[in-house]
Design an enzyme around this catalytic site. Structure first.
Site, PDB file in Angstrom:
ATOM      1  N   HIS A 156       0.838  -1.221   0.000  1.00 40.81           N
ATOM      2  CA  HIS A 156       0.000   0.000   0.000  1.00 40.81           C
ATOM      3  C   HIS A 156       0.866   1.262   0.000  1.00 40.81           C
ATOM      4  O   HIS A 156       0.461   2.300   0.515  1.00 40.81           O
ATOM      5  CB  HIS A 156      -0.944   0.043   1.203  1.00 40.81           C
ATOM      6  CG  HIS A 156      -1.698  -1.220   1.425  1.00 40.81           C
ATOM      7  ND1 HIS A 156      -2.932  -1.469   0.865  1.00 40.81           N
ATOM      8  CD2 HIS A 156      -1.371  -2.354   2.119  1.00 40.81           C
ATOM      9  CE1 HIS A 156      -3.346  -2.676   1.230  1.00 40.81           C
ATOM     10  NE2 HIS A 156      -2.407  -3.253   1.974  1.00 40.81           N
ATOM     11  N   SER A 277      14.654  21.803 -16.456  1.00 41.41           N
ATOM     12  CA  SER A 277      13.430  22.567 -16.696  1.00 41.41           C
ATOM     13  C   SER A 277      13.810  23.842 -17.437  1.00 41.41           C
ATOM     14  O   SER A 277      14.878  24.407 -17.210  1.00 41.41           O
ATOM     15  CB  SER A 277      12.784  22.907 -15.355  1.00 41.41           C
ATOM     16  OG  SER A 277      11.977  24.053 -15.478  1.00 41.41           O
ATOM     17  N   LYS A 283      15.990  22.380 -11.308  1.00 46.00           N
ATOM     18  CA  LYS A 283      15.323  21.091 -11.519  1.00 46.00           C
ATOM     19  C   LYS A 283      16.190  20.048 -12.216  1.00 46.00           C
ATOM     20  O   LYS A 283      16.969  20.360 -13.109  1.00 46.00           O
ATOM     21  CB  LYS A 283      14.041  21.278 -12.360  1.00 46.00           C
ATOM     22  CG  LYS A 283      12.929  22.009 -11.677  1.00 46.00           C
ATOM     23  CD  LYS A 283      12.258  21.271 -10.526  1.00 46.00           C
ATOM     24  CE  LYS A 283      11.551  20.003 -10.910  1.00 46.00           C
ATOM     25  NZ  LYS A 283      10.236  20.230 -11.518  1.00 46.00           N
ATOM     26  N   GLU A 290       9.599   8.586 -16.659  1.00 47.88           N
ATOM     27  CA  GLU A 290       8.242   9.104 -16.902  1.00 47.88           C
ATOM     28  C   GLU A 290       7.765   8.741 -18.304  1.00 47.88           C
ATOM     29  O   GLU A 290       6.634   8.317 -18.511  1.00 47.88           O
ATOM     30  CB  GLU A 290       8.219  10.628 -16.736  1.00 47.88           C
ATOM     31  CG  GLU A 290       8.340  11.080 -15.290  1.00 47.88           C
ATOM     32  CD  GLU A 290       8.496  12.590 -15.194  1.00 47.88           C
ATOM     33  OE1 GLU A 290       7.501  13.265 -14.940  1.00 47.88           O
ATOM     34  OE2 GLU A 290       9.612  13.107 -15.403  1.00 47.88           O
TER      35      GLU A 290
END
Ligand code: ARG
Length: 459
Positions: A156, A277, A283, A290
């Site tokens: 979980h 970024s 970043k 992804e």
């Protein structure tokens, strides 16, 4: 532009029809398979005395020239030729004349496309297997360094029990091994030659299907021609197998994304495989995992697309089937680049072992070990042991410490049967190493698993 099938037509095809109907702009990818298929067919026709030796030599040389033209980029792919089969045959005939017109004896584009596409898919099954094996080898190298690196095992997405990082990677090795087995069994099942089925019903010519099957590397000859010319199970299978593999990759990718966040800080992806970024200078983004997650979606789309194309198609060949190729090409290319980049990202990532083991000190990961201690050493029934442990967890919360750091006196206040040997049970490392059952996380069992996968890759 005269069509190969123009005999019964009085008006030419409209340009709009050509654009709509043609597959040549994408099926040209199958040119090698198509030329090899034609060569095998011509060789068989020659042995069966349907073509002469001299015609065969002309066809062979002509096909060689066509192949050279395609590979050097001078071949003209025209949508008016409709598909690669006709484009190549037309060019062959332009080069060698009448012998070229005999090549299509005892075959149809229906068995031709079934041969070409099937052989492409079979080849890609094996290439993907090779790439999966390379990925597994790379993961094994990383895993072998981390059989003692503690990391919270989760259910979980909550801290559950301590495991080691190699054990975690070993779970993905098990998935990738199953993936390999699926590609291999699909290869085995579908290595069946469609050549000689002609349009749908076979041919009156005295052909030798065993010979062409062998020349083209198929294991056997298909049983029923009506089925064969419209069977695309092999394409559905590779789409399903890639989808399942990408589902596994997406799960690992999700963990890489989480682990590289500030909240986890378990790994850092290398600069080579991270992105920045355009606005936030600080970043460092995990675009690779992804995108791997995202590309899983488009692969599923191709699977659903082809399942839907095939749904309720009457026998045998229907032009709908021409829609089988682009989704498969896309899924295969996506799978291949995904496997390669995932391997590189894993190879170059930094594993922050210290952060992984510190995280194990949060969430009372050895609570189950206390319960197991009460069962094993104090002969307390598990349900009761569970309750006592719950109280020990509550006490730790009150003291704002992790259960693995609790002092003996607090435990004995909760239950006097607890002896001082409990403390070694509560250490995180001990908890991980206590799970010695087959397939468990202890360092010893994990090493066995890694050895199992190493041996598998050596086979
Ligand atoms: N371009 C077609 C395809 O990809 C080849 C077979 C066409 N056969 C036919 N009879 N129209 O499916």
């Amino acid at each position: 532009m005269e069509k190969m099938w123009s005999g019964r037509f009085s008006a030419g095809a409209s340009n709009l029809l050509d654009q709509f109907n043609a597959s040549i702009m994408f099926d040209r990818k199958l040119y090698r398979e198509d030329i090899e298929g034609s060569l095998a067919h011509a060789q068989m026709l020659t042995k069966q005395n349907i073509l002469t030796e001299s015609e065969f030599i002309q066809i062979k040389n002509g096909l060689k020239q066509v192949k050279d033209e395609i590979e050097s980029g001078v071949f003209e792919w025209k949508i008016s030729d409709e598909d690669l089969h006709m484009g190549i045959e037309k060019r062959l005939t332009a080069i060698i004349g009448d012998a070229g017109k005999k090549l299509h004896t005892a075959r149809s584009r229906n068995d031709q496309v079934a041969v070409d596409f099937r052989r492409y898919v079979l080849r890609k099954n094996l290439e993907i297997v090779d790439a999966l094996k390379l990925l597994m080898s790379e993961m094994l190298l990383v895993a072998s360094k981390h059989t003692e690196t503690l990391i919270p095992g989760m259910t979980h997405l909550q801290h559950a029990q301590p495991i080691n990082f190699a054990f975690h990677l070993s779970a993905y090795l098990a998935m990738f091994k199953r993936d390999i087995e699926r590609f291999e069994s699909s290869h085995e099942r579908n290595s069946v030659s469609p050549l000689g089925c002609a349009a749908l019903a076979g041919t009156p010519h005295n052909i030798d299907r065993d010979m062409t099957a062998e020349l083209l590397g198929f294991n056997s000859v298909s049983v029923n021609c009506l089925d064969t010319v419209s069977d695309r199970d092999f394409a559905l299978e590779i789409l399903f197998n890639i989808s399942t593999m990408m589902m596994h990759i997406s799960r690992l990718s999700e963990e890489l994304v989480l682990w590289s966040s500030y909240e986890f800080k378990f790994i850092e992806l290398s600069d080579e495989y991270s992105t920045g970024s355009s606005i936030m200078p600080q970043k460092k983004n995990p675009d690779v995992p992804e995108l791997l997650r995202g590309k899983t979606g488009r692969v599923y789309g191709s699977l659903m697309g082809l399942l839907t194309v095939m749904k309720a198609l009457p026998l045998a060949y229907n032009k709908d089937t021409q829609e089988d190729k682009e989704g498969v090409f896309d899924a295969v290319e996506t799978a291949q680049i995904s496997l390669e980049i995932l391997k590189e990202a894993i190879k170059t990532m930094q594993v922050k072992s210290h952060n992984m083991s510190s995280a194990c000190k949060v969430g009372h990961l050895s609570a189950t070990d206390l319960a197991d201690y009460l069962v094993q050493k104090c002969d307390i029934p598990f349900r009761e042991a569970h309750f006592i442990t719950g109280r020990a967890v509550a006490k730790s919360e009150e003291l704002k410490i992790d259960l693995s750091d609790i002092e003996l006196k607090y435990l004995q206040e909760i239950d006097a049967r607890i002896g001082k040997d409990v403390l070694e049970f509560l250490s995180i490392e001990n908890s991980m190493n206590a799970r010695t059952s087959q397939g468990g996380t202890s360092t010893k069992r994990t090493k066995e698993q890694l050895e199992y996968f190493e041996n598998y890759l050596k086979e």
